[in-house]
Design a protein around this motif. Structure first.
Motif, PDB file in Angstrom:
ATOM      1  N   ASP A 176       0.852  -1.184   0.000  1.00  0.00           N
ATOM      2  CA  ASP A 176       0.000   0.000   0.000  1.00  0.00           C
ATOM      3  C   ASP A 176       0.890   1.237   0.000  1.00  0.00           C
ATOM      4  OD1 ASP A 176      -2.035   1.800   0.175  1.00  0.00           O
ATOM      5  OD2 ASP A 176      -2.694   1.208   2.175  1.00  0.00           O
ATOM      6  N   GLN A 177       0.887   1.985  -1.104  1.00  0.00           N
ATOM      7  CA  GLN A 177       1.758   3.143  -1.257  1.00  0.00           C
ATOM      8  C   GLN A 177       1.420   4.255  -0.264  1.00  0.00           C
ATOM      9  OE1 GLN A 177       4.376   3.532  -3.153  1.00  0.00           O
ATOM     10  NE2 GLN A 177       4.235   1.657  -4.348  1.00  0.00           N
ATOM     11  N   ASP A 178       0.125   4.511  -0.050  1.00  0.00           N
ATOM     12  CA  ASP A 178      -0.270   5.588   0.856  1.00  0.00           C
ATOM     13  C   ASP A 178       0.155   5.302   2.288  1.00  0.00           C
ATOM     14  OD1 ASP A 178      -1.469   6.893  -1.286  1.00  0.00           O
ATOM     15  OD2 ASP A 178      -3.396   5.890  -0.948  1.00  0.00           O
ATOM     16  N   LEU A 215      -1.445  12.957  12.383  1.00  0.00           N
ATOM     17  CA  LEU A 215      -0.664  11.936  11.684  1.00  0.00           C
ATOM     18  C   LEU A 215      -0.804  10.587  12.386  1.00  0.00           C
ATOM     19  CD1 LEU A 215       1.292  11.271   9.403  1.00  0.00           C
ATOM     20  CD2 LEU A 215       3.166  11.918  10.917  1.00  0.00           C
ATOM     21  N   ASN A 216      -0.771  10.603  13.700  1.00  0.00           N
ATOM     22  CA  ASN A 216      -0.960   9.353  14.452  1.00  0.00           C
ATOM     23  C   ASN A 216      -2.317   8.735  14.165  1.00  0.00           C
ATOM     24  OD1 ASN A 216       1.467   9.078  15.746  1.00  0.00           O
ATOM     25  ND2 ASN A 216       0.834  10.186  17.572  1.00  0.00           N
ATOM     26  N   ALA A 262      -5.680   4.735  11.684  1.00  0.00           N
ATOM     27  CA  ALA A 262      -6.887   4.432  10.910  1.00  0.00           C
ATOM     28  C   ALA A 262      -6.554   3.583   9.688  1.00  0.00           C
ATOM     29  CB  ALA A 262      -7.579   5.723  10.490  1.00  0.00           C
ATOM     30  N   ALA A 263      -5.444   3.918   9.025  1.00  0.00           N
ATOM     31  CA  ALA A 263      -5.046   3.141   7.846  1.00  0.00           C
ATOM     32  C   ALA A 263      -4.668   1.710   8.242  1.00  0.00           C
ATOM     33  CB  ALA A 263      -3.883   3.824   7.148  1.00  0.00           C
ATOM     34  N   LEU A 264      -3.966   1.563   9.363  1.00  0.00           N
ATOM     35  CA  LEU A 264      -3.610   0.219   9.820  1.00  0.00           C
ATOM     36  C   LEU A 264      -4.837  -0.589  10.222  1.00  0.00           C
ATOM     37  CD1 LEU A 264      -0.368   0.893  11.872  1.00  0.00           C
ATOM     38  CD2 LEU A 264      -0.573  -0.343   9.726  1.00  0.00           C
ATOM     39  N   TYR A 265      -5.789   0.049  10.907  1.00  0.00           N
ATOM     40  CA  TYR A 265      -7.007  -0.662  11.287  1.00  0.00           C
ATOM     41  C   TYR A 265      -7.825  -1.075  10.074  1.00  0.00           C
ATOM     42  CZ  TYR A 265      -6.220   0.638  16.167  1.00  0.00           C
ATOM     43  OH  TYR A 265      -5.703   0.774  17.423  1.00  0.00           O
TER      44      TYR A 265
END
Length: 125
Positions: free
Chosen positions: A7-9, A28-29, A34-37
């Motif tokens: 996943d590039q983003d 940022l955290n 959120a992206a990891l979840y």
């Protein structure tokens, strides 16, 4: 044929957070979390893998082993008190394995940690 799970983003967000020398911002955290979840939830709901939980296998093997040892002690030891004492210790050890497994299920994520994931192509994940 081979799916690229990169996943590039998400990679860019992680690299940004690593490059920072001071404390990263809360935004940022939250974005990285959120992206990891989302990625974790998508991986759990994927239908191209089959999961087999093996949490019960050590408990069952322990119980069978010690119950067979108890039966062997009852059959082979001629002294009645010694055979009952040895069989009782084996019986206790077998059921202590069940108790330890129950505690492991309550205290840890034993069902998730002892899982084999098999992809539809037949390779282990």
């Amino acid at each position: 044929m081979n799916k690229n799970h990169f996943d590039q983003d998400l990679d860019q967000l992680i690299r940004q957070s690593i490059k920072l020398t001071e404390q990263p911002s809360q935004e940022l955290n939250h974005t990285v979390k959120a992206a990891l979840y989302r990625q974790e939830a998508a991986a759990k709901t994927k239908s191209d893998t089959q999961t087999v939980s093996l949490w019960f296998l050590p408990m069952v093997l322990n119980l069978i082993t010690f119950l067979l040892l108890a039966a062997a002690a009852l059959i082979s030891i001629r002294n009645m008190y010694l055979s009952y004492f040895t069989a009782g210790i084996c019986w206790y050890a077998g059921f202590a394995g069940i108790l330890l497994t129950a505690v492991g299920l309550k205290r840890t994520n034993l069902k998730e940690n002892m899982t084999i994931r098999i992809q539809k192509g037949g390779t282990l994940a």
